[in-house]
Design a protein around this motif. Structure first.
Motif, PDB file in Angstrom:
ATOM      1  N   GLY A  19       0.822  -1.217   0.000  1.00 48.14           N
ATOM      2  CA  GLY A  19       0.000   0.000   0.000  1.00 48.14           C
ATOM      3  C   GLY A  19       0.850   1.257   0.000  1.00 48.14           C
ATOM      4  O   GLY A  19       0.578   2.219  -0.735  1.00 48.14           O
ATOM      5  N   TRP A  20       1.890   1.244   0.818  1.00 48.07           N
ATOM      6  CA  TRP A  20       2.802   2.410   0.905  1.00 48.07           C
ATOM      7  C   TRP A  20       3.384   2.731  -0.480  1.00 48.07           C
ATOM      8  O   TRP A  20       3.342   3.881  -0.948  1.00 48.07           O
ATOM      9  CB  TRP A  20       3.896   2.085   1.917  1.00 48.07           C
ATOM     10  CG  TRP A  20       5.136   2.921   1.875  1.00 48.07           C
ATOM     11  CD1 TRP A  20       5.212   4.280   1.804  1.00 48.07           C
ATOM     12  CD2 TRP A  20       6.488   2.439   1.932  1.00 48.07           C
ATOM     13  NE1 TRP A  20       6.537   4.679   1.812  1.00 48.07           N
ATOM     14  CE2 TRP A  20       7.335   3.566   1.897  1.00 48.07           C
ATOM     15  CE3 TRP A  20       7.067   1.179   2.038  1.00 48.07           C
ATOM     16  CZ2 TRP A  20       8.734   3.459   1.937  1.00 48.07           C
ATOM     17  CZ3 TRP A  20       8.448   1.062   2.085  1.00 48.07           C
ATOM     18  CH2 TRP A  20       9.266   2.189   2.031  1.00 48.07           C
ATOM     19  N   GLN A  21       3.920   1.720  -1.161  1.00 49.93           N
ATOM     20  CA  GLN A  21       4.562   1.976  -2.456  1.00 49.93           C
ATOM     21  C   GLN A  21       3.557   2.402  -3.515  1.00 49.93           C
ATOM     22  O   GLN A  21       3.847   3.267  -4.336  1.00 49.93           O
ATOM     23  CB  GLN A  21       5.345   0.742  -2.916  1.00 49.93           C
ATOM     24  CG  GLN A  21       6.673   0.572  -2.207  1.00 49.93           C
ATOM     25  CD  GLN A  21       7.591   1.794  -2.351  1.00 49.93           C
ATOM     26  OE1 GLN A  21       7.729   2.362  -3.435  1.00 49.93           O
ATOM     27  NE2 GLN A  21       8.198   2.210  -1.257  1.00 49.93           N
ATOM     28  N   LEU A  22       2.358   1.810  -3.482  1.00 49.43           N
ATOM     29  CA  LEU A  22       1.354   2.182  -4.492  1.00 49.43           C
ATOM     30  C   LEU A  22       0.860   3.605  -4.243  1.00 49.43           C
ATOM     31  O   LEU A  22       0.678   4.394  -5.179  1.00 49.43           O
ATOM     32  CB  LEU A  22       0.195   1.187  -4.477  1.00 49.43           C
ATOM     33  CG  LEU A  22       0.553  -0.248  -4.903  1.00 49.43           C
ATOM     34  CD1 LEU A  22      -0.691  -1.129  -4.907  1.00 49.43           C
ATOM     35  CD2 LEU A  22       1.223  -0.274  -6.280  1.00 49.43           C
ATOM     36  N   ALA A  23       0.646   3.945  -2.967  1.00 54.82           N
ATOM     37  CA  ALA A  23       0.199   5.310  -2.650  1.00 54.82           C
ATOM     38  C   ALA A  23       1.289   6.310  -3.047  1.00 54.82           C
ATOM     39  O   ALA A  23       1.009   7.395  -3.565  1.00 54.82           O
ATOM     40  CB  ALA A  23      -0.117   5.419  -1.159  1.00 54.82           C
ATOM     41  N   LYS A  24       2.548   5.914  -2.831  1.00 55.82           N
ATOM     42  CA  LYS A  24       3.671   6.794  -3.202  1.00 55.82           C
ATOM     43  C   LYS A  24       3.711   7.020  -4.714  1.00 55.82           C
ATOM     44  O   LYS A  24       4.189   8.043  -5.188  1.00 55.82           O
ATOM     45  CB  LYS A  24       4.978   6.146  -2.722  1.00 55.82           C
ATOM     46  CG  LYS A  24       6.131   7.079  -2.627  1.00 55.82           C
ATOM     47  CD  LYS A  24       7.296   6.445  -1.898  1.00 55.82           C
ATOM     48  CE  LYS A  24       8.475   7.393  -1.883  1.00 55.82           C
ATOM     49  NZ  LYS A  24       9.597   6.873  -1.099  1.00 55.82           N
ATOM     50  N   ASN A  25       3.192   6.047  -5.457  1.00 59.05           N
ATOM     51  CA  ASN A  25       3.120   6.177  -6.919  1.00 59.05           C
ATOM     52  C   ASN A  25       1.787   6.794  -7.353  1.00 59.05           C
ATOM     53  O   ASN A  25       1.356   6.629  -8.489  1.00 59.05           O
ATOM     54  CB  ASN A  25       3.308   4.816  -7.581  1.00 59.05           C
ATOM     55  CG  ASN A  25       4.783   4.467  -7.709  1.00 59.05           C
ATOM     56  OD1 ASN A  25       5.484   5.013  -8.546  1.00 59.05           O
ATOM     57  ND2 ASN A  25       5.253   3.589  -6.845  1.00 59.05           N
ATOM     58  N   SER A  26       1.120   7.455  -6.417  1.00 59.99           N
ATOM     59  CA  SER A  26      -0.101   8.241  -6.681  1.00 59.99           C
ATOM     60  C   SER A  26      -1.336   7.426  -7.030  1.00 59.99           C
ATOM     61  O   SER A  26      -2.277   7.959  -7.629  1.00 59.99           O
ATOM     62  CB  SER A  26       0.141   9.275  -7.793  1.00 59.99           C
ATOM     63  OG  SER A  26       1.238  10.066  -7.479  1.00 59.99           O
ATOM     64  N   LEU A  27      -1.358   6.139  -6.708  1.00 60.73           N
ATOM     65  CA  LEU A  27      -2.596   5.369  -6.903  1.00 60.73           C
ATOM     66  C   LEU A  27      -3.526   5.615  -5.699  1.00 60.73           C
ATOM     67  O   LEU A  27      -3.050   5.933  -4.612  1.00 60.73           O
ATOM     68  CB  LEU A  27      -2.277   3.867  -6.992  1.00 60.73           C
ATOM     69  CG  LEU A  27      -2.042   3.307  -8.406  1.00 60.73           C
ATOM     70  CD1 LEU A  27      -0.936   4.021  -9.124  1.00 60.73           C
ATOM     71  CD2 LEU A  27      -1.728   1.822  -8.330  1.00 60.73           C
ATOM     72  N   GLY A  28      -4.800   5.454  -5.922  1.00 59.49           N
ATOM     73  CA  GLY A  28      -5.763   5.542  -4.806  1.00 59.49           C
ATOM     74  C   GLY A  28      -5.784   4.187  -4.100  1.00 59.49           C
ATOM     75  O   GLY A  28      -6.185   3.189  -4.699  1.00 59.49           O
TER      76      GLY A  28
END
Ligand code: FAD
Ligand code: GLY
Length: 371
Positions: A19-28
């Motif tokens: 979740g951290w990495q996906l959020a960092k890549n601007s995904l919801g």
């Protein structure tokens, strides 16, 4: 094109790190956690990062995955600590496996041969040499194997850091929120049932630890074969200066000294379903196993006892990657090495989501191997 909205089921180290990495890549990203995040196996663990110590002749793919993750650790910790502003007590003193009698020594010699066959950087020590490194080891320790590059981390601090880092990038953490069901239409995952609500989503990542097989909606052939394997643990409190710096693998227990003065002793390995009771026998065996190699623990106060549930798959290796259901990814079954395997799982699964690519490392760990 990466998905816009991702639902992660389970907020342990695996779900939080992805979740951290996906959020960092601007995904919801929304992580659904039925309890409090990070309080499952991720809280219960000892935090040892021991691919070389725990090597097994039959598990070369798992060894390669573990070594890759251990190599990622220093940079991964830097990034996590910088994003969260929380130190995770990454300790690099190394690990010693010790023997106390002829039986143990024969077993250790066999294990050492396996380590050498895998070209691992390990060193055979006499009991005297082991005590030069850790002076409080029992005079009964006859020999040891030093794994200088097997380290440890404080997994509870890691959980807190991951929660902070996830939220920093806009991740939505919904605690006390159980996912009841994954909705599947025409072999495509379209959303989840959370309490009474249906929530549509573009992609689902199932990372619910040992509960991963209990989420409804999955056809039997996609249900991950994951079971709980109970581990009881005990923490003692060391005064400064600590009586131990290295992680010790003894024949009947392991000891992991943390930077805050806690000395973790673990762990039982029990097939007891979802039971997490602490038993007199479990604690007795752990203390006996630890006391035999480090007699000075006799004087130390007990800080805490607990039990956690490891997510063990049918072959005790993790289940990673795409499934036969479109838009459903799995990251579960990390069994005894989930803390070690967090960076590589996080890297591979976020790459899969962002670019539809992974390295060959996770190919042996797809769900379809159980078909
Ligand atoms: P968990 O941390 O269990 O997280 C899963 C989460 O999913 C839980 O918080 C749960 O509440 C949530 N959840 C479940 N169902 C639902 C649902 N339907 N909806 C929403 N949320 C849900 N590994 C190491 O590498 N080194 C070690 O030294 C080590 N020592 C260990 C010692 C013990 C005693 C134990 C028990 C484990 C140890 N492990 C160790 C293994 C490691 O802890 C696990 O492999 C790892 O924590 C698994 O992480 P996870 O995120 O998959 O699972
Ligand atoms: N890897 C340590 C444990 O699972 O107990």
């Amino acid at each position: 094109m990466p998905p816009k909205e991702v639902a992660v089921i389970g907020g342990g180290v695996i779900g939080l790190s992805i979740g951290w990495q996906l959020a960092k890549n601007s995904l919801g990203v929304t992580i659904y956690e039925r309890d409090w995040a990070g309080r499952g196996a991720s809280w219960a663990a000892a935090g040892m990062l021991s691919p070389r110590t725990e090597v097994n002749m039959q598990e070369n793919d798992l060894l390669q995955l573990g070594l890759a993750s251990a190599e990622l650790y220093p940079e991964w910790v830097d990034e996590l600590e910088s994003d969260s502003q929380i130190s995770v007590d990454y300790r690099t003193h190394g690990t010693l496996m010790v023997a106390l009698n002829r039986d143990d020594q024969a077993e250790l010699e066999h294990h050492y041969a396996v380590q050498l066959a895998h070209d691992l950087p390990v060193e055979w020590l006499t009991g005297v040499e082991a005590r030069e490194i850790e002076p409080y080891l029992s005079p009964r320790v006859t020999s040891a194997v030093s794994c200088k590059s097997d380290f440890q981390v404080n997994n509870r601090l890691m959980v807190q850091a991951l929660i902070q880092a996830f939220k920093k990038f806009g991740g939505n953490l919904r605690e006390q929120t159980s996912v009841r069901k994954i909705e599947i239409q025409n072999e495509e995952a379209v959303g989840i049932q959370v309490q009474e609500d249906f929530i549509e989503t573009d992609l689902i990542i199932l990372s619910a630890g040992c509960w991963s097989s209990q989420v409804d909606g999955l056809p039997d052939w996609v249900r991950p074969p994951v079971r709980p394997v109970k581990g009881q643990m005990i923490a003692l409190r060391m005064e400064a200066p600590p009586i131990l710096q290295h992680v010790i693998y003894a024949p009947d227990a392991y000891l992991a000294p943390k930077g805050d003065g806690r000395l973790l002793i673990g762990a039982t390995c029990e097939e007891q379903g979802f039971d997490t009771k602490i038993t007199a026998g479990g604690i007795f065996e752990l203390l006996r196993g630890a006391w035999e190699v480090l007699p000075s623990i006799y004087e130390l106060p007990i800080d805490e006892t607990w039990a956690g549930l490891r997510p063990g798959s049918r072959d005790n290796a993790p289940i990673l990657g795409k499934t036969q259901i479109k838009n459903l990814i799995m990251a579960t079954g990390h069994y005894r090495q989930g803390i070690l395997l967090t960076p590589v799982t996080c890297r591979e699964i976020s790459a899969l989501v962002m670019t539809d690519q992974t390295s060959n490392l996770i190919a042996p760990f797809m769900l379809k191997r159980f078909a």
